[in-house]
Scaffold this motif. Structure first.
Motif, PDB file in Angstrom:
ATOM      1  N   GLY A 103       0.802  -1.217   0.000  1.00 29.78           N
ATOM      2  CA  GLY A 103       0.000   0.000   0.000  1.00 29.78           C
ATOM      3  C   GLY A 103       0.834   1.266   0.000  1.00 29.78           C
ATOM      4  N   GLY A 104       2.008   1.194  -0.611  1.00 28.41           N
ATOM      5  CA  GLY A 104       2.866   2.379  -0.698  1.00 28.41           C
ATOM      6  C   GLY A 104       3.874   2.493   0.432  1.00 28.41           C
ATOM      7  N   ARG A 105       3.925   1.532   1.335  1.00 25.53           N
ATOM      8  CA  ARG A 105       4.871   1.604   2.468  1.00 25.53           C
ATOM      9  C   ARG A 105       6.247   1.072   2.070  1.00 25.53           C
ATOM     10  NH1 ARG A 105       3.599  -1.907   6.486  1.00 25.53           N
ATOM     11  NH2 ARG A 105       2.052  -3.073   5.287  1.00 25.53           N
ATOM     12  N   THR A 106       6.748   1.549   0.958  1.00 27.04           N
ATOM     13  CA  THR A 106       7.981   1.000   0.394  1.00 27.04           C
ATOM     14  C   THR A 106       8.916   2.105  -0.063  1.00 27.04           C
ATOM     15  OG1 THR A 106       6.856  -0.982  -0.421  1.00 27.04           O
ATOM     16  CG2 THR A 106       8.933  -0.402  -1.484  1.00 27.04           C
ATOM     17  N   ASP A 107      10.160   2.039   0.343  1.00 25.10           N
ATOM     18  CA  ASP A 107      11.228   2.742  -0.365  1.00 25.10           C
ATOM     19  C   ASP A 107      12.436   1.817  -0.382  1.00 25.10           C
ATOM     20  OD1 ASP A 107      12.538   3.120   2.134  1.00 25.10           O
ATOM     21  OD2 ASP A 107      11.705   5.130   2.382  1.00 25.10           O
ATOM     22  N   LEU A 108      13.534   2.254  -0.945  1.00 23.96           N
ATOM     23  CA  LEU A 108      14.691   1.373  -1.034  1.00 23.96           C
ATOM     24  C   LEU A 108      15.973   2.179  -1.054  1.00 23.96           C
ATOM     25  CD1 LEU A 108      15.206   0.024  -4.665  1.00 23.96           C
ATOM     26  CD2 LEU A 108      13.489   1.741  -4.126  1.00 23.96           C
ATOM     27  N   MET A 109      17.029   1.535  -0.580  1.00 21.50           N
ATOM     28  CA  MET A 109      18.353   2.135  -0.604  1.00 21.50           C
ATOM     29  C   MET A 109      19.215   1.367  -1.596  1.00 21.50           C
ATOM     30  SD  MET A 109      21.351   2.231   2.268  1.00 21.50           S
ATOM     31  CE  MET A 109      20.203   2.407   3.609  1.00 21.50           C
ATOM     32  N   LEU A 110      19.740   2.077  -2.564  1.00 18.45           N
ATOM     33  CA  LEU A 110      20.604   1.469  -3.563  1.00 18.45           C
ATOM     34  C   LEU A 110      22.068   1.609  -3.155  1.00 18.45           C
ATOM     35  CD1 LEU A 110      18.912   2.783  -6.831  1.00 18.45           C
ATOM     36  CD2 LEU A 110      18.622   0.542  -5.756  1.00 18.45           C
ATOM     37  N   GLY A 111      22.850   0.571  -3.447  1.00 18.91           N
ATOM     38  CA  GLY A 111      24.268   0.632  -3.141  1.00 18.91           C
ATOM     39  C   GLY A 111      25.064  -0.264  -4.070  1.00 18.91           C
ATOM     40  N   ARG A 112      26.364  -0.065  -4.098  1.00 19.46           N
ATOM     41  CA  ARG A 112      27.235  -0.837  -4.991  1.00 19.46           C
ATOM     42  C   ARG A 112      27.524  -2.222  -4.454  1.00 19.46           C
ATOM     43  NH1 ARG A 112      32.591   1.330  -6.036  1.00 19.46           N
ATOM     44  NH2 ARG A 112      32.584   1.998  -3.862  1.00 19.46           N
ATOM     45  N   VAL A 176      13.855   6.757  -3.409  1.00 23.24           N
ATOM     46  CA  VAL A 176      15.152   6.077  -3.449  1.00 23.24           C
ATOM     47  C   VAL A 176      16.158   6.818  -2.568  1.00 23.24           C
ATOM     48  CG1 VAL A 176      17.129   5.499  -4.919  1.00 23.24           C
ATOM     49  CG2 VAL A 176      14.798   5.086  -5.739  1.00 23.24           C
ATOM     50  N   TRP A 177      16.838   6.026  -1.744  1.00 23.74           N
ATOM     51  CA  TRP A 177      18.030   6.480  -1.035  1.00 23.74           C
ATOM     52  C   TRP A 177      19.248   5.886  -1.749  1.00 23.74           C
ATOM     53  CZ3 TRP A 177      17.384   9.332   3.557  1.00 23.74           C
ATOM     54  CH2 TRP A 177      16.102   9.316   4.115  1.00 23.74           C
ATOM     55  N   HIS A 178      20.337   6.607  -1.747  1.00 20.91           N
ATOM     56  CA  HIS A 178      21.596   6.086  -2.273  1.00 20.91           C
ATOM     57  C   HIS A 178      22.554   5.934  -1.100  1.00 20.91           C
ATOM     58  CE1 HIS A 178      20.518   6.791  -6.558  1.00 20.91           C
ATOM     59  NE2 HIS A 178      19.749   7.706  -5.999  1.00 20.91           N
ATOM     60  N   GLY A 179      22.947   4.690  -0.820  1.00 18.69           N
ATOM     61  CA  GLY A 179      23.818   4.425   0.309  1.00 18.69           C
ATOM     62  C   GLY A 179      25.268   4.361  -0.113  1.00 18.69           C
ATOM     63  N   ALA A 191      22.231  13.606  -5.446  1.00 15.69           N
ATOM     64  CA  ALA A 191      21.946  15.037  -5.549  1.00 15.69           C
ATOM     65  C   ALA A 191      21.315  15.385  -6.890  1.00 15.69           C
ATOM     66  CB  ALA A 191      23.238  15.827  -5.349  1.00 15.69           C
ATOM     67  N   TYR A 192      21.820  14.811  -7.962  1.00 14.74           N
ATOM     68  CA  TYR A 192      21.311  15.122  -9.304  1.00 14.74           C
ATOM     69  C   TYR A 192      19.822  14.805  -9.415  1.00 14.74           C
ATOM     70  CZ  TYR A 192      20.739  14.984 -14.368  1.00 14.74           C
ATOM     71  OH  TYR A 192      20.296  15.204 -15.663  1.00 14.74           O
ATOM     72  N   PHE A 193      19.420  13.652  -8.906  1.00 16.60           N
ATOM     73  CA  PHE A 193      18.024  13.239  -9.031  1.00 16.60           C
ATOM     74  C   PHE A 193      17.142  13.755  -7.898  1.00 16.60           C
ATOM     75  CE2 PHE A 193      20.089  10.102 -11.788  1.00 16.60           C
ATOM     76  CZ  PHE A 193      19.209  10.070 -12.861  1.00 16.60           C
ATOM     77  N   GLY A 194      17.717  14.429  -6.921  1.00 15.75           N
ATOM     78  CA  GLY A 194      16.924  14.895  -5.792  1.00 15.75           C
ATOM     79  C   GLY A 194      16.491  13.768  -4.880  1.00 15.75           C
ATOM     80  N   ASP A 195      17.257  12.680  -4.883  1.00 13.29           N
ATOM     81  CA  ASP A 195      16.964  11.528  -4.038  1.00 13.29           C
ATOM     82  C   ASP A 195      17.582  11.720  -2.658  1.00 13.29           C
ATOM     83  OD1 ASP A 195      15.720  10.305  -6.229  1.00 13.29           O
ATOM     84  OD2 ASP A 195      17.562   9.279  -6.844  1.00 13.29           O
ATOM     85  N   GLY A 196      17.327  10.738  -1.776  1.00 15.80           N
ATOM     86  CA  GLY A 196      17.932  10.760  -0.460  1.00 15.80           C
ATOM     87  C   GLY A 196      19.341  10.196  -0.478  1.00 15.80           C
ATOM     88  N   TYR A 197      20.132  10.589   0.513  1.00 15.58           N
ATOM     89  CA  TYR A 197      21.492  10.077   0.656  1.00 15.58           C
ATOM     90  C   TYR A 197      21.624   9.470   2.049  1.00 15.58           C
ATOM     91  CZ  TYR A 197      26.564   9.797   0.776  1.00 15.58           C
ATOM     92  OH  TYR A 197      27.847   9.337   0.863  1.00 15.58           O
ATOM     93  N   PHE A 198      22.031   8.202   2.094  1.00 11.82           N
ATOM     94  CA  PHE A 198      22.132   7.493   3.368  1.00 11.82           C
ATOM     95  C   PHE A 198      23.597   7.170   3.641  1.00 11.82           C
ATOM     96  CE2 PHE A 198      21.912   4.151   6.464  1.00 11.82           C
ATOM     97  CZ  PHE A 198      20.775   4.438   7.210  1.00 11.82           C
ATOM     98  N   ILE A 232      17.786  15.497   1.771  1.00 12.81           N
ATOM     99  CA  ILE A 232      17.225  14.386   2.548  1.00 12.81           C
ATOM    100  C   ILE A 232      18.347  13.417   2.917  1.00 12.81           C
ATOM    101  CG2 ILE A 232      15.507  12.560   2.578  1.00 12.81           C
ATOM    102  CD1 ILE A 232      14.366  15.408   2.399  1.00 12.81           C
ATOM    103  N   VAL A 233      18.654  13.352   4.199  1.00 12.75           N
ATOM    104  CA  VAL A 233      19.788  12.583   4.698  1.00 12.75           C
ATOM    105  C   VAL A 233      19.317  11.524   5.684  1.00 12.75           C
ATOM    106  CG1 VAL A 233      21.927  12.708   6.061  1.00 12.75           C
ATOM    107  CG2 VAL A 233      21.412  14.485   4.365  1.00 12.75           C
ATOM    108  N   GLY A 234      19.898  10.334   5.581  1.00 10.05           N
ATOM    109  CA  GLY A 234      19.681   9.282   6.557  1.00 10.05           C
ATOM    110  C   GLY A 234      21.013   8.809   7.108  1.00 10.05           C
ATOM    111  N   LEU A 235      20.983   8.303   8.333  1.00  9.28           N
ATOM    112  CA  LEU A 235      22.199   7.834   8.991  1.00  9.28           C
ATOM    113  C   LEU A 235      21.978   6.459   9.608  1.00  9.28           C
ATOM    114  CD1 LEU A 235      23.304  11.048  10.949  1.00  9.28           C
ATOM    115  CD2 LEU A 235      24.200  10.226   8.760  1.00  9.28           C
ATOM    116  N   GLY A 236      23.046   5.680   9.635  1.00  9.00           N
ATOM    117  CA  GLY A 236      23.037   4.414  10.347  1.00  9.00           C
ATOM    118  C   GLY A 236      23.601   4.578  11.742  1.00  9.00           C
TER     119      GLY A 236
END
Length: 379
Positions: A103-112, A176-179, A191-198, A232-236
């Motif tokens: 029901g939309g309760r989804t996002d994801l963090m992409l990483g290498r 989308v977050w980019h980790g 930054a280019y896409f205006g996504d989050g950075y984790f 938009i910043v996230g931290l571990g």
């Protein structure tokens, strides 16, 4: 502000008993942890993606789809989805499907991903990980944002008039977050896409992550998404808590010393001094976590690692209760009291992204001169 937990899904012997859980037990434990996190009032549960022992979460969307059916409120995310070794078409389809199921309760963090053998297992070269990240994410964005995609690149077969299914829920892709723990190019993509950075700052001193987050904020503003402090910043983080700090250190030390990620390395005391790991009372967790805002600026998501290194499930569930009862309420109050009014308190949600899309469409429609139809305007 969102608070939650993330799991790396390691299958590790309990050093105090010598017992190793089965893979089935560990997977079931992860689902129990996710459900308990919601019950405790946390906002996010995230799972890693691994294809090597001693880890089990090789299929994050399968795990999160199951959790979606057993929860109603908590956001389901990843910590990390491998953008380098997964096919962007499969990512687009899997996470759109999870959007619908949750029901939309989804996002994801992409990483290498930082496990070298995984790359050849999936037919890729770790030496091209940055190029893979850039190309695969550009394709992923198009697959979500465009109904029909024709595309050709370096790392997969071309697409001709391809439509990814299902389409994103309500026509809006997951956030989308980019980790990243060391790669400036990832901060640039976010930054280019205006996504989050984790910044999963669980290993290295804060100064390393300060530079990456500052770069992301500067480039976020450069691309016109807002002021640097609005990025938009996230931290571990990592915590282990007990009623007094001496008990916490005594209980956690054998798990730390034998952890698959950093065991047999620095001492527990050195590691807690140099990284965000906090082993002590709930009050000490609050005190140290509040310093993150001083170092990194205002941020929107805080995730804690609490279920690794062979800790028994019952112990992990008690840690979640301590977070929900004694840590997160204080952190919410203190972080919000410090946050300027123009800085977002939460990362984008599905509902907020749909509302922003609809508002932009309404504003665009209002700019069309009265009496001019869209067909006439384009004639």
């Amino acid at each position: 502000m969102q608070f939650g937990i993330f799991s790396v899904g390691d299958v590790t012997p309990d050093p105090t008993t010598g017992r190793t859980p089965t893979e089935a037990e560990r997977i079931r434990a992860m689902t129990t942890i996710a459900e308990h996190a919601e019950q405790a009032g946390l906002d996010v549960f995230a799972t890693g993606e691994h294809h090597n022992r001693p880890f089990v979460p090789s299929s994050p969307t399968t795990l999160l789809g199951y959790v979606a059916g057993r929860t109603s409120r908590i956001t389901l995310s990843t910590s990390t989805t491998l953008i380098t070794t997964n096919d962007p078409v499969k990512i687009a389809e899997d996470y759109a499907m999870l959007q619908h199921l949750s029901g939309g309760r989804t996002d994801l963090m992409l990483g290498r991903g930082n496990t070298a053998p995984v790359y050849p297992w999936f037919g890729q070269d770790i030496g091209k990980s940055v190029e893979l990240t850039v190309e695969n994410y550009q394709l992923l964005r198009r697959l979500w944002d465009e109904d029909v995609v024709t595309w050709e690149g370096r790392f997969r077969t071309p697409l001709q008039s391809f439509t990814s299914t299902p389409r994103p829920l309500d026509g809006v892709a997951p956030f989308v977050w980019h980790g990243s723990i060391r790669t400036p190019e990832v901060a640039e993509i976010a930054a280019y896409f205006g996504d989050g950075y984790f910044a999963n700052n669980i290993f290295w001193p804060k100064e390393h992550y300060v530079r990456l987050i500052q770069l992301y904020r500067e480039r976020y503003a450069h691309y016109g998404h807002g002021a640097p402090e609005q990025a938009i910043v996230g931290l571990g983080g990592q915590v282990y808590m007990a009623r007094n700090s001496q008990d916490a250190v005594r209980e956690f030390r054998p798990y730390f010393d034998n952890a698959p990620v950093y065991g047999h390395g620095p001492s527990l005391e050195d590691f807690t001094a140099q990284t965000p790991l906090t082993v002590g009372t709930p009050e000490q967790v609050v005190e140290k976590t509040l310093t993150f805002q001083e170092f990194f600026g205002d941020y929107q998501r805080q995730l804690f690692l609490i279920d690794h290194a062979g800790l028994p499930l019952a112990t992990v569930l008690r840690q979640i209760d301590l977070l929900g009862e004694q840590v997160v309420p204080v952190l919410r109050r203190e972080f919000e009291a410090r946050r300027p009014a123009h800085v977002p308190s939460d990362p984008p949600t599905h509902a907020s992204r749909v509302a922003a899309r609809d508002a932009a469409l309404a504003a665009a429609a209002a700019e069309v001169p009265s009496g001019v139809t869209s067909g006439a305007a384009g004639a």
